[in-house]
Design an enzyme around this catalytic site. Structure first.
Site, PDB file in Angstrom:
ATOM      1  N   VAL A 289       0.863  -1.194   0.000  1.00  0.00           N
ATOM      2  CA  VAL A 289       0.000   0.000   0.000  1.00  0.00           C
ATOM      3  C   VAL A 289       0.890   1.231   0.000  1.00  0.00           C
ATOM      4  CG1 VAL A 289      -1.801   1.275   1.232  1.00  0.00           C
ATOM      5  CG2 VAL A 289      -1.770  -1.230   1.341  1.00  0.00           C
TER       6      VAL A 289
ATOM      7  N   ASP B 209      -7.758  -2.270  -7.768  1.00  0.00           N
ATOM      8  CA  ASP B 209      -6.487  -2.060  -7.075  1.00  0.00           C
ATOM      9  C   ASP B 209      -6.727  -1.342  -5.738  1.00  0.00           C
ATOM     10  OD1 ASP B 209      -3.379  -1.680  -7.177  1.00  0.00           O
ATOM     11  OD2 ASP B 209      -4.176   0.335  -6.840  1.00  0.00           O
TER      12      ASP B 209
ATOM     13  N   LYS C 194      -6.208  -2.590  -1.698  1.00  0.00           N
ATOM     14  CA  LYS C 194      -5.463  -1.824  -0.695  1.00  0.00           C
ATOM     15  C   LYS C 194      -6.354  -1.469   0.496  1.00  0.00           C
ATOM     16  CE  LYS C 194      -2.200  -0.136  -4.113  1.00  0.00           C
ATOM     17  NZ  LYS C 194      -2.008   0.846  -5.193  1.00  0.00           N
TER      18      LYS C 194
ATOM     19  N   GLY D 267       6.281   3.273  -8.469  1.00  0.00           N
ATOM     20  CA  GLY D 267       7.614   3.557  -9.008  1.00  0.00           C
ATOM     21  C   GLY D 267       8.579   2.482  -8.563  1.00  0.00           C
TER      22      GLY D 267
HETATM   23  N1  LIG Z   1       5.777  -0.960 -10.073  1.00  0.00           N
HETATM   24  C1  LIG Z   1       5.254  -0.321  -9.040  1.00  0.00           C
HETATM   25  O1  LIG Z   1       5.232   0.916  -9.003  1.00  0.00           O
HETATM   26  C2  LIG Z   1       4.678  -1.099  -7.878  1.00  0.00           C
HETATM   27  C3  LIG Z   1       4.185  -0.378  -6.758  1.00  0.00           C
HETATM   28  C4  LIG Z   1       3.701  -1.101  -5.666  1.00  0.00           C
HETATM   29  C5  LIG Z   1       3.665  -2.487  -5.712  1.00  0.00           C
HETATM   30  N2  LIG Z   1       4.120  -3.141  -6.848  1.00  0.00           N
HETATM   31  C6  LIG Z   1       4.063  -4.588  -6.865  1.00  0.00           C
HETATM   32  O2  LIG Z   1       5.395  -5.114  -6.954  1.00  0.00           O
HETATM   33  C7  LIG Z   1       5.384  -6.332  -7.711  1.00  0.00           C
HETATM   34  C8  LIG Z   1       6.389  -6.228  -8.850  1.00  0.00           C
HETATM   35  O3  LIG Z   1       5.998  -5.141  -9.684  1.00  0.00           O
HETATM   36  P1  LIG Z   1       6.861  -4.722 -10.962  1.00  0.00           P
HETATM   37  O4  LIG Z   1       6.316  -3.401 -11.389  1.00  0.00           O
HETATM   38  O5  LIG Z   1       8.296  -4.882 -10.663  1.00  0.00           O
HETATM   39  O6  LIG Z   1       6.407  -5.834 -12.002  1.00  0.00           O
HETATM   40  P2  LIG Z   1       7.141  -6.223 -13.370  1.00  0.00           P
HETATM   41  O7  LIG Z   1       7.950  -5.078 -13.853  1.00  0.00           O
HETATM   42  O8  LIG Z   1       6.083  -6.785 -14.246  1.00  0.00           O
HETATM   43  O9  LIG Z   1       8.160  -7.394 -12.949  1.00  0.00           O
HETATM   44  C9  LIG Z   1       7.699  -8.633 -12.496  1.00  0.00           C
HETATM   45  C10 LIG Z   1       8.880  -9.574 -12.387  1.00  0.00           C
HETATM   46  O10 LIG Z   1       8.416 -10.816 -11.865  1.00  0.00           O
HETATM   47  C11 LIG Z   1       8.866 -11.884 -12.736  1.00  0.00           C
HETATM   48  N3  LIG Z   1       7.914 -12.988 -12.699  1.00  0.00           N
HETATM   49  C12 LIG Z   1       6.751 -13.133 -13.392  1.00  0.00           C
HETATM   50  N4  LIG Z   1       6.170 -14.302 -13.077  1.00  0.00           N
HETATM   51  C13 LIG Z   1       7.003 -14.920 -12.194  1.00  0.00           C
HETATM   52  C14 LIG Z   1       6.969 -16.176 -11.544  1.00  0.00           C
HETATM   53  N5  LIG Z   1       5.972 -17.027 -11.723  1.00  0.00           N
HETATM   54  N6  LIG Z   1       7.997 -16.501 -10.715  1.00  0.00           N
HETATM   55  C15 LIG Z   1       9.030 -15.654 -10.545  1.00  0.00           C
HETATM   56  N7  LIG Z   1       9.118 -14.447 -11.130  1.00  0.00           N
HETATM   57  C16 LIG Z   1       8.111 -14.090 -11.958  1.00  0.00           C
HETATM   58  C17 LIG Z   1       8.938 -11.246 -14.098  1.00  0.00           C
HETATM   59  O11 LIG Z   1       9.749 -12.015 -14.944  1.00  0.00           O
HETATM   60  P3  LIG Z   1       9.570 -11.864 -16.560  1.00  0.00           P
HETATM   61  O12 LIG Z   1      10.029 -10.465 -16.889  1.00  0.00           O
HETATM   62  O13 LIG Z   1      10.434 -12.904 -17.099  1.00  0.00           O
HETATM   63  O14 LIG Z   1       8.098 -12.054 -16.815  1.00  0.00           O
HETATM   64  C18 LIG Z   1       9.566  -9.895 -13.728  1.00  0.00           C
HETATM   65  O15 LIG Z   1      10.956 -10.056 -13.506  1.00  0.00           O
HETATM   66  C19 LIG Z   1       3.935  -6.532  -8.192  1.00  0.00           C
HETATM   67  O16 LIG Z   1       3.288  -7.420  -7.335  1.00  0.00           O
HETATM   68  C20 LIG Z   1       3.353  -5.147  -8.103  1.00  0.00           C
HETATM   69  O17 LIG Z   1       1.963  -5.135  -7.910  1.00  0.00           O
HETATM   70  C21 LIG Z   1       4.621  -2.478  -7.918  1.00  0.00           C
END
Ligand SMILES: NC(=O)c1ccc[n+]([C@@H]2O[C@H](COP(=O)([O-])OP(=O)(O)OC[C@H]3O[C@@H](n4cnc5c(N)ncnc54)[C@H](OP(=O)(O)O)[C@@H]3O)[C@@H](O)[C@H]2O)c1
Length: 343
Positions: free
Chosen positions: A154, A222, A226, A323
């Site tokens: 969150v 989303d 939260k 971010g």
């Molecule tokens: N980005 C934000 O601002 C933000 C903010 C708050 C919370 N979050 C949370 O943080 C988490 C990551 O977000 P992100 O933005 O970094 O996502 P992302 O850019 O889509 O990266 C996800 C990563 O997880 C890997 N992955 C996918 N399926 C997998 C599996 N089954 N086992 C192991 N690894 C796997 C992906 O590999 P591949 O590239 O090979 O698919 C990629 O390296 C999410 O849950 C998101 O909701 C993100």
């Protein structure tokens, strides 16, 4: 100095954000806090996975991603299954940053369950396991005497959960009101500047704030997840996602926003959690706030949370809600909170 071996699952925006922090601030963190954070494994779905017991250099990993978009050419042990690494306790902390699935919580929940069962600490930025399985995971972590952190679930790195849980301890939390989805707040802020909903959404998509399929944000899914986390974690509720009443922003028109502006008011998508008798109720819906309201002035992708307490009245936090680096910081702050408990 305590060394923490980190197993990082997911090397997308958040995983790489954490790696940047370790690359740029790792030495300083070790000196200042006595915590040496050693990345021993990085696992992705399709871009390769690496393990090295002596540690992987975050600068090298980041450089490979920049140059090639994957980790497959780097030296290290590469044919890895995450559950095997957990099973043989190759790390002290599971750092979970795989994609959110609000229907199943997978694969994150299985990784976290397995880590806790093997007495590994677990920190995650993923809403899925916390929204769907918080009570179970908290109980399991307590049973195994390990840390379970999820600050990034969150408001990203803005310490909404920790501040309310730790620093407001002693207060009764009566009510929570928050802008917890940056995409919808950006769209509504654009509409205040005269754009209609479709144009504001298109701009949010162009800037990468909204997905090609924006339903998760604009329909309030989303924000509802939260709100659920806030209710269950901060107000000891026992709610499910289906208990959160949910209305998105698609019904908010440019005319409604313009009319509100004339009166000095602003439309916001609000997560609202409150006690009603012995029950806790949670909802997400557009609300028209008067300009003096602490959340009315929060524009763009910024998030905010007002915590209404019995002893302090209202306490409002405003900060980034998304971010890579901001959410990587949430993971780092969880690891440092774990360290404070150990040191
Ligand atoms: N980005 C934000 O601002 C933000 C903010 C708050 C919370 N979050 C949370 O943080 C988490 C990551 O977000 P992100 O933005 O970094 O996502 P992302 O850019 O889509 O990266 C996800 C990563 O997880 C890997 N992955 C996918 N399926 C997998 C599996 N089954 N086992 C192991 N690894 C796997 C992906 O590999 P591949 O590239 O090979 O698919 C990629 O390296 C999410 O849950 C998101 O909701 C993100």
């Amino acid at each position: 100095m305590i060394t923490y071996r980190l197993l990082l699952v997911g090397f997308g925006a958040v995983g790489q954000g954490l790696a940047q922090l370790l690359r740029d601030h790792g030495d300083q963190l070790a000196q200042r806090y006595g915590a040496a954070l050693r990345l021993v494994a990085v696992c992705t779905r399709s871009r390769g996975s690496l393990y090295h017991a002596d540690g992987l250099d975050p600068a090298v990993l980041l450089d490979a991603m920049l140059r090639t978009g994957h980790l497959r050419d780097l030296p290290g042990q590469t044919s890895l299954a995450i559950l095997d690494l957990i099973e043989r306790q190759a790390a002290d902390v599971l750092v979970e940053a795989s994609p959110t699935d609000l229907a199943t919580g997978e694969p994150a929940t299985s990784y976290i369950r397995a880590a806790i069962a093997r007495r590994m600490h677990a920190v995650t930025a993923n809403k899925g396991p916390v929204a769907l399985h918080f009570a179970e995971l908290r109980r399991a972590a307590a049973t195994m005497s390990v840390y379970f952190g999820f600050e990034g679930a969150v408001m990203s790195g803005t310490p909404a959960l920790r501040l309310a849980l730790s620093d407001l301890a002693g207060c009764e939390i009566i009510e929570l009101r928050g802008i917890v989805n940056g995409t919808t707040n950006y769209i509504l802020t654009q509409m205040e500047q005269g754009h209609d909903y479709a144009a504001a959404l298109a701009e949010a998509q162009r800037l990468g704030y909204a997905e090609a399929d924006p339903a998760g944000d604009v329909d309030g899914h989303d924000a509802a997840a939260k709100a659920l986390i806030l209710a269950n974690v901060l107000m000891d509720a026992d709610l499910n996602l289906s208990d959160v009443e949910r209305t998105g922003i698609t019904g908010v028109t440019r005319e409604m926003v313009a009319e509100a502006s004339v009166a000095g008011d602003r439309w916001k998508l609000l997560a609202h959690i409150r006690r009603e008798g012995r029950r806790v109720r949670a909802s997400v819906a557009p609300a028209c706030l008067s300009v003096g309201h602490p959340l009315a002035g929060v524009g763009g992708v910024t998030n905010a949370l007002t915590v209404t307490t019995d002893l302090l009245g209202d306490v409002t936090m405003i900060g980034p809600g998304a971010g890579g680096v901001a959410t990587g910081f949430a993971l780092l702050s969880d690891i440092l909170a774990l360290h404070r408990g150990q040191a």
